[in-house]
Write a protein that holds these residues in place. Structure first.
Motif, PDB file in Angstrom:
ATOM      1  N   LEU B 122     -36.208 -29.167  -4.795  1.00 27.89           N
ATOM      2  CA  LEU B 122     -35.695 -29.132  -3.433  1.00 27.89           C
ATOM      3  C   LEU B 122     -34.653 -28.023  -3.326  1.00 27.89           C
ATOM      4  CD1 LEU B 122     -35.390 -32.959  -2.908  1.00 27.89           C
ATOM      5  CD2 LEU B 122     -36.810 -31.408  -1.567  1.00 27.89           C
ATOM      6  N   ALA B 130     -26.387 -32.798   1.502  1.00 29.26           N
ATOM      7  CA  ALA B 130     -26.501 -34.251   1.556  1.00 29.26           C
ATOM      8  C   ALA B 130     -25.500 -34.909   0.608  1.00 29.26           C
ATOM      9  CB  ALA B 130     -27.925 -34.685   1.205  1.00 29.26           C
TER      10      ALA B 130
ATOM     11  N   LEU C 306     -30.827 -37.695   1.649  1.00 28.15           N
ATOM     12  CA  LEU C 306     -31.489 -37.517   0.351  1.00 28.15           C
ATOM     13  C   LEU C 306     -32.844 -38.205   0.341  1.00 28.15           C
ATOM     14  CD1 LEU C 306     -28.835 -37.820  -2.486  1.00 28.15           C
ATOM     15  CD2 LEU C 306     -30.170 -35.843  -1.787  1.00 28.15           C
ATOM     16  N   LEU C 309     -35.278 -36.210   2.295  1.00 28.00           N
ATOM     17  CA  LEU C 309     -35.699 -35.031   1.533  1.00 28.00           C
ATOM     18  C   LEU C 309     -36.788 -35.405   0.546  1.00 28.00           C
ATOM     19  CD1 LEU C 309     -32.456 -33.117   0.578  1.00 28.00           C
ATOM     20  CD2 LEU C 309     -34.290 -32.401   2.084  1.00 28.00           C
ATOM     21  N   LEU C 310     -36.590 -36.541  -0.110  1.00 30.68           N
ATOM     22  CA  LEU C 310     -37.562 -36.951  -1.110  1.00 30.68           C
ATOM     23  C   LEU C 310     -38.908 -37.252  -0.477  1.00 30.68           C
ATOM     24  CD1 LEU C 310     -35.449 -39.067  -3.572  1.00 30.68           C
ATOM     25  CD2 LEU C 310     -36.406 -36.797  -3.881  1.00 30.68           C
ATOM     26  N   ASP C 313     -40.493 -34.005   0.379  1.00 32.72           N
ATOM     27  CA  ASP C 313     -40.967 -33.443  -0.881  1.00 32.72           C
ATOM     28  C   ASP C 313     -42.298 -34.084  -1.274  1.00 32.72           C
ATOM     29  OD1 ASP C 313     -40.811 -32.150  -3.398  1.00 32.72           O
ATOM     30  OD2 ASP C 313     -40.030 -33.995  -4.262  1.00 32.72           O
TER      31      ASP C 313
END
Lengths: 510, 319, 326
Positions: B122, B130, C306, C309-310, C313
């Protein structure tokens, strides 16, 4: 159908292109005529893609001229080429994944009505174009859900929507299934009948003979012949493509015997390759031939720990080797000179010696502290031994020519004192002189006991250097040749170039 | 002969040379306008205010050379401070035991960043954005809006100087770490791996550089440095608060970029970052002396950052 | 039909949202009281408007961390204008706030699209610059509620048709969202943002004016933050240079990323962004209702980003895998 006074739609004269010190295309003159499908033929690095990219404005020529309808033009970028009615369809289409199929066709010039995107007319026009092409495709579908073949159709439709008269298809069939290829052939024939001039870049003889009217054959950056397809044979074209002697013949010693150093058993990583088994002895050079996309590079990457195969074992010196990363592979004495030198091998802005010493740093350091003076000394020796042409070893790598960059990449790996050398296209894009030097080096190393896997699209290279040749097709080893029985025709036939192609065809030599 | 050597030096180190000249200019101008600037005792005294930023500049240089960014360090400072103060005042754990643990806590928080960046591929920008919120928020959970005191005898150790010098403890730590980081970046295998990862991560992987491991170590180091900053800040301020060090990332990144480190990675020196940090310190001190409020000083720092980026475009030329 | 709904990227978000509301309701039934609904609703408009602009920037593969400072500077300047010129029409003030924001965004856009500065560096610099300027123009003094026109505050209290729920500010945000949806769907600029984020080089070759459209994204982002500045004054009454807009960039980026806009550009929907904002708003009020201290907010936001984001992803990996097998 042709332009004014029967002049061709496009003519190039003396077109040349160099990157730094390397000339990739020299003095190329072709004529593209309306209603004709014209093949650019040649091996990897012969310059056929370069020629197409010059015409399509992706590259700018170092010398020479392009005439469109008899008038000289300068094409600065793809947009200007588009305005001149020239469009290039790349092998891997550049798609905008979140836009609809219709938008992908018309991106940059969506139909507008009073300042707003006119979706109705957009879809209507897209539908019309796709229908004309004979492609059943919903223009509302987002492009991310389409296959490569369909996305190529979008590029083609985009070019047609611009009234392109000259269509250049760069290895378009390389990643298509047989069904998709025949659909494309039908479409291209129809376009050609409608007066378009089509350039077809590829190597598969059966496609060229069923589709094209004329072929221009390139070799080493020069045009070596032009043939009407109706007046020639596949053998004739192949001879022109590969019929060259290597600058200077290298002499291989006697074929080594003895126990294998590297053994691969049943290595598989679907869908890339299946059940790969072979072995390499100390001092032996094994060539891995096959079409682009047949899985050659992927096998090398798997051996080197860059990807994880799902099945199979690798034995080094008779003992099973556990390879999960390049580090592990290096621990077993392996080295990989990768296919894409600029992206995967070279660190262009940093110095020669920092490049050459990088992979051996664990040895060229003490408890994590660099021993740079040793690195410099060793690099100086490599520069001498490989006759790298440079001013000094402090020079950043980008100042060197492609061939010399490749020598530095090789030095980086030889510095690790490998026992097994994996070479992926070691002479791609480097000049003839440097090529000969690299060939001599490969042989010297083999004579000194190196086990070498040589991957190359350059047929004469693989024939001249290899003790044995493995031929790969669609991810499987289909034949093995001894040095004595390998001929260009036999290897090409085994790789699936001029035969009927039972399974998924791929194109020879990019 | 000499001119060719100068040209080569210029080609290789133009940003460092420019920032050095700027520092000398700033020093001369401020010394001329305000004689106190020529007083070593005064300068060293002021320097303690900026030590933490100076320390962060060092680790951020490595991060940016590797082609990444770490926005979470300032939050790590606050969070580690909150952990230590809580453990000390609520659980009675001896403070001297906690000091060496600060870099460990910080390192762990940094390793979390490293995991997301290296193993999950990422972008570090969004990941650390974050965790910047996450860590700051966890400090806030621990402390609320209150301040926790550190032991009184710990407060103010930053004022202790080396015998017979004006050198305060934090300054000594900073100078030492400058040398350590310069050695780390320019003289060790780790440093070389950082540089080549910044130049071309794919080629680094193909060359057998343990890219993921290097990045995880790097983010861990960055977090550990924030941990060190945390204990220094606790000593200077005497209390732990959740909003400590907020907004410092601007100063830190400005110093690194002004010092000639390429924001795209692959190029940078500790020397340049140190000089740029000193330059920023002088500019800020000068503004402070002139009565410019801290809230307004950020404008100047922002302008300096823009200047730095535009300057680097000029000296390296457009690609 | 239902199947199609579940294939959309917003579907998991909707499920999470529903689950969250259900759990909170079970734990504390008064969660759905009008008062709490009102506080969710009041919390949203500012965030929605800023997040929509941020989304435009992220669509083009950029990032704008200066939106909080733009909100601050524009809110401060507009509030001062209203204080110093009481006869100023508040609709003119809204235009003024938007215009100031657009101008500040244009500076970002010029630095990024014109001078080629990386977005993070340019907007980090202007984050500092605009924040400092807020102090300069206000001399560090706050504007109090009695100094602002009464009808500005009414935007956050009354709604149309004599209903107080939802108040005018919510309608404003929804109108802006609808306008943005139409803009993304029907304007060339909007379509070009998707193209630029999806494949920048390809877009430029096909004749998309990449630099101009990238510039526009930052102008829009600034304009949204600027308008939000005035809404901030309406919502909170006082405008303090030390606190206005602080940390807002994080909320905006969080809402966009949670809403399924890819941080790698080229992909995202307005519905997703709205849901992202709503999720943050619900979390915010739920924390208060469940008697979890407000101090948990920042940590929860960080954790939620987070997680988003995962999943992004994971989605990306799945897509790439799918593409390879084709």
């Amino acid at each position: 159908m042709n332009g004014i006074n029967g002049a061709p739609l496009l003519r190039t004269t003396g077109l040349s292109k160099s990157f730094g010190a390397v000339t990739v295309l020299e003095d190329a003159g072709v004529e593209l005529r309306a209603g004709e499908i014209h093949a650019f033929l040649g091996e990897n690095g012969a310059g056929k893609s370069t020629l197409a990219k010059l015409i399509a404005g992706i590259y700018r020529p170092s010398a020479g001229q392009i005439e469109r309808n008899g008038r000289p033009v300068t094409i600065h970028n793809p947009r200007e080429a588009t305005e001149l009615g020239i469009a290039l369809i790349p092998q891997e289409p550049r798609t905008f994944p979140d836009l609809s199929a219709a938008e992908n066709i018309f991106v940059g010039r969506l139909p507008m009505r009073s300042g707003l995107v006119d979706w109705k007319s957009l879809y209507g026009r897209a539908e019309e174009l796709l229908h004309e092409l004979g492609v059943a495709l919903d223009p509302r579908q987002p492009a991310r859900s389409l296959s490569v073949a369909d996305r190529q159709m979008l590029e083609l439709a985009g070019a047609l929507s611009l009234n392109a008269e000259i269509l250049l298809l760069d290895e378009t069939t390389a990643s298509l299934t047989p069904g998709e290829v025949s659909r494309l052939e039908v479409i291209l024939r129809r376009l050609s009948a409608a007066g378009k001039s089509i350039v077809f870049i590829g190597h598969r003889m059966e496609e060229i003979f069923s589709l094209c009217d004329r072929a221009t054959i390139l070799r080493d950056g020069k045009i070596v012949g032009e043939r009407m397809i109706s007046e020639t044979s596949p053998e004739d074209l192949l001879r022109l493509m590969v019929g060259r002697e290597i600058g200077e013949k290298v002499v291989r010693g006697s074929v080594p015997t003895g126990k294998p150093l590297l053994e691969v058993k049943g290595l598989s990583q679907p869908p890339l390759f299946h059940d790969i088994s072979f072995s390499i002895r100390r001092g032996e050079i094994v060539g891995l031939a096959g079409l682009v996309g047949a899985g050659r590079t992927e096998i090398a990457c798997a051996l080197f720990g860059l990807s994880q195969p799902t099945a199979g074992t690798i034995l080094v010196d008779g003992k099973p080797a556990e390879i999960r990363s390049p580090r592990d592979a290096m621990g077993y004495g392996m080295a990989l000179a990768p296919e894409d030198r600029q992206k995967q091998g070279a660190f262009l802005p940093i110095s020669l010696w920092e490049n050459a010493s990088l992979s051996s740093l664990p040895r060229l350091s003490r408890r994590g502290w660099l021993k740079d003076s040793v690195s410099r000394t060793l690099t100086t020796e490599w520069v001498k031994r490989l006759s790298v042409r440079c001013r000094e070893i402090e020079q950043p790598l980008h100042e060197l020519s492609g061939g010399n960059q490749q020598k530095v990449v090789l030095a980086k790996w030889l510095e690790t004192q490998p026992k097994i050398l994996l070479l992926d296209e070691p002479t791609r894009g480097i000049d003839v002189h440097a090529k000969t030097e690299v060939h001599r080096l490969i042989c010297e190393l083999a004579d000194a006991g190196m086990a070498t896997l040589l991957i190359s699209s350059d047929l004469p290279e693989i024939l001249a250097l290899s003790d044995r040749i493995l031929v790969l097709r669609s991810g499987r080893i289909v034949r093995e040749f001894d040095r004595s029985e390998a001929t260009p025709e036999a290897v090409i036939a085994a790789a699936g170039v001029s035969t009927g192609l039972p399974d998924k065809p791929r194109s020879m030599v990019a | 002969m000499i001119s060719s050597r100068i040209r080569r030096l210029w080609n290789a180190y133009a940003p460092e040379i420019v920032v050095t000249i700027l520092l000398i200019l700033a020093f001369v101008i401020s010394g001329w306008r305000e004689p106190r600037f020529l007083d070593a005792a005064y300068l060293f005294d002021r320097s303690t205010l900026y030590t933490e930023i100076g320390l962060l500049t060092l680790s951020m240089t490595l991060i940016i050379v590797a082609g990444h960014i770490d926005l979470s360090v300032t939050s790590i400072i606050a969070f580690v401070g909150a952990i230590i103060a809580t453990l000390y005042s609520r659980y009675g754990i001896p403070f001297w035991l906690l000091i060496p643990l600060a870099p460990v806590f910080g390192g762990f928080l940094g390793a979390v960043n490293g995991y997301f960046v290296a193993r999950r591929n990422l972008p570090s920008l969004v990941v650390t954005l974050a965790t910047m919120a996450l860590y700051r928020g966890m400090a806030q959970i621990l402390l609320g809006d209150s301040s926790l005191m550190t032991p009184p005898d710990y407060t103010g150790i930053e004022r202790v100087t080396l015998p017979h010098t004006y050198l305060h403890t934090p300054l000594v730590i900073w100078i030492t770490l400058c040398l350590v980081f310069a050695a780390l970046l320019h003289r060790t295998v780790f440093g070389r791996y950082i540089t080549v990862t910044g130049v071309n991560p794919e080629a680094a992987l193909y060359s057998g550089v343990p890219v993921a491991q290097t990045l995880i170590r790097l983010f861990t180091l960055s977090g550990a440095m924030a941990g060190v900053c945390s204990v220094l800040l606790l000593s200077r301020l005497g209390v732990a608060r959740y909003d400590h060090a907020r907004g410092w990332e601007l100063d830190v990144i400005t110093a690194v970029v002004l010092g000639g480190t390429s924001i795209f990675g692959g190029r940078g020196t500790i020397y340049g970052s140190v000089v740029a940090f000193l330059l920023i310190t002088i500019v800020q001190t000068g503004m402070g002396v002139a009565g410019v409020k801290a809230e307004i000083q950020v404008t100047a720092i922002g302008l300096l950052l823009l200047l730095a980026v535009l300057l680097s475009r000029l000296t390296t030329g457009r690609k | 039909m239902i199947n199609k709904l579940f294939q959309r990227r917003e579907a998991p978000l909707l499920i999470i949202l529903a689950a969250l509301v259900t759990i909170v309701c079970l734990l504390q039934p008064r969660f759905l009281s009008p008062g709490n609904l009102q506080s969710v609703l009041l919390w949203l408009p500012l965030l929605i408007i800023v997040a929509l602009g941020e989304m435009a920037v992220i669509l083009t593969r950029g990032i704008d961390v200066s939106v909080g400072s733009i909100l601050g500077l524009s809110g401060m300047m507009t509030a001062m204008a209203l204080r110093d010129y009481p006869e100023l029409n508040i609709y003119v003030a809204a235009l003024l706030a938007t215009g100031i924001g657009a101008f500040l965004g244009a500076i970002n856009g010029g630095l990024i699209a014109g001078a080629g500065t990386p977005p993070i560096v340019a907007t980090l610099a202007t984050l500092g610059i605009y924040r400092g300027l807020t102090f300069v123009v206000s001399s560090g003094k706050q504007v109090d509620d009695y100094q602002l026109p009464r009808n500005l505050a009414r935007w956050s209290i009354d709604g149309p048709f004599g209903l107080s729920i939802p108040p005018y500010v919510v309608w404003i945000a929804l109108i802006v969202a609808a306008a943005m949806h139409l803009f993304l769907t029907y304007s060339r600029t909007g379509r070009d943002w998707y193209a630029i984020g999806g494949e920048p080089d390809g877009a430029s070759d096909r004749g998309v004016p990449v630099r101009l459209q990238t510039f526009c994204a930052y102008v829009l982002s600034g304009a949204g933050a600027g308008l939000a500045g005035l809404l901030y004054a309406s919502r909170f009454g006082t405008v303090n240079p030390a606190s206005i807009g602080n940390g807002f960039e994080l909320l905006a980026i969080a809402a966009v990323v949670i809403g399924g806009t890819s941080i790698f550009g080229g992909s995202g929907t307005i519905a997703g962004v709205l849901l992202g904002c709503l999720l943050l708003g619900v979390i915010n009020v739920a924390l208060a209702v469940l008697n979890i201290a407000e101090t948990w907010q920042s940590a929860v936001y960080g954790a939620v980003i987070l997680m988003a984001l995962l999943t992004d992803d994971a989605a990306r990996r799945r897509l790439m895998k799918g593409a390879r097998h084709k």
